[in-house]
Write an enzyme that holds these catalytic residues in place. Structure first.
Site, PDB file in Angstrom:
ATOM      1  N   CYS A  42       0.828  -1.205   0.000  1.00  0.00           N
ATOM      2  CA  CYS A  42       0.000   0.000   0.000  1.00  0.00           C
ATOM      3  C   CYS A  42       0.862   1.254   0.000  1.00  0.00           C
ATOM      4  CB  CYS A  42      -0.979   0.005   1.174  1.00  0.00           C
ATOM      5  SG  CYS A  42      -0.250   0.105   2.816  1.00  0.00           S
ATOM      6  N   CYS A  43       0.228   2.362  -0.380  1.00  0.00           N
ATOM      7  CA  CYS A  43       0.891   3.659  -0.440  1.00  0.00           C
ATOM      8  C   CYS A  43       2.035   3.603  -1.460  1.00  0.00           C
ATOM      9  CB  CYS A  43       1.358   4.065   0.955  1.00  0.00           C
ATOM     10  SG  CYS A  43       1.847   5.798   1.121  1.00  0.00           S
ATOM     11  N   ILE A  44       3.262   3.882  -1.056  1.00  0.00           N
ATOM     12  CA  ILE A  44       4.394   3.903  -1.980  1.00  0.00           C
ATOM     13  C   ILE A  44       4.995   2.515  -2.199  1.00  0.00           C
ATOM     14  CG2 ILE A  44       6.106   4.350  -0.155  1.00  0.00           C
ATOM     15  CD1 ILE A  44       6.097   5.856  -3.737  1.00  0.00           C
TER      16      ILE A  44
ATOM     17  N   THR B  65      -3.191  -0.940  -2.816  1.00  0.00           N
ATOM     18  CA  THR B  65      -4.137   0.137  -2.540  1.00  0.00           C
ATOM     19  C   THR B  65      -3.348   1.402  -2.249  1.00  0.00           C
ATOM     20  OG1 THR B  65      -6.145   0.727  -1.285  1.00  0.00           O
ATOM     21  CG2 THR B  65      -4.346  -0.262  -0.038  1.00  0.00           C
TER      22      THR B  65
END
Length: 224
Positions: free
Chosen positions: A135-137, A197
């Protein structure tokens, strides 16, 4: 039998380690689903330490494993000891530590290198056809290691809501397919067993981040 899921952290704090809310959400959703989280981090120095009040680097030196232990309440293992055979899935929360301590994405973008330990773990889960949640980066790790994979970091057009959208373009240049999505949505690359995500790649309410991470965790467990 409860599913055993490796959670790999990159320190403690959004600007130089793992994003605390994302890491906490992963652990909460795993617990709620009856899964057993096993937390790992590499025993290496951080790239640097950031004063989270001022948003500026400081002269301090800190260790990624030691700092990650704060989130894990001390229940953490050296990433070098991870054995994929005893685990059902892998999840890596985001935070700048992924781009600074687990890889060099923060300074080199698509030309980055991924830490040998981290790359080895990702390749081991992938080769064993065990699901990986990012998720995220952290989807940039998959983009670098698994060309042609499908991932999301949210949107590919930069705006106030999506301030890091250029990340999607860089991943496309690595040969990946980026799927635009909302913060509460996930994308599942069934062929590579990747679940991604956007989390804090989006300027969104914290409960929306929590919900998106929850969907990621549920999809990872479904595939495990």
């Amino acid at each position: 039998m409860a599913k055993r899921v490796a959670v790999v952290l990159a320190g403690c704090g959004v600007f130089d380690g793992s994003e605390v809310h994302e890491a906490s959400a992963v652990l909460v959703h795993l617990s709620r689903a009856g899964a057993q989280a096993e937390v790992y981090a590499p025993n290496i120095p951080q790239m640097h330490v950031v004063d989270h009040v001022k948003g500026q680097p400081t002269p301090e030196q800190r260790n990624v494993l030691v700092e990650s232990a704060r989130i894990a309440r001390g229940n953490i293992k050296d990433l070098a000891t991870l054995d994929v055979k005893g685990l059902d899935a892998l999840i890596i929360p985001g935070g700048f530590g992924v781009a600074k301590n687990l890889s060099t994405w923060a300074t080199q973008g698509k030309n980055c290198s991924v830490s040998k330990e981290v790359e080895g773990v990702l390749r081991a889960f992938h080769a064993a056809h065990k699901p990986i949640g990012l998720c995220c980066i952290s989807p940039v790790l998959a983009a670098k290691i698994f060309p042609g994979c499908e991932v999301t970091v949210g949107h590919d057009t930069e705006c106030e809501q999506w301030p890091y959208a250029k990340t999607a373009e860089a991943m496309k240049e690595l040969g990946c397919k980026h799927i635009n999505s909302q913060v509460t949505e996930v994308h599942v690359d069934a062929r590579n067993r990747l679940v991604t995500t956007s989390a804090f790649m989006c300027n969104a309410a914290i409960h929306d981040i929590h919900d998106g991470v929850g969907k990621m965790v549920r999809e990872v467990l479904r595939l495990a």
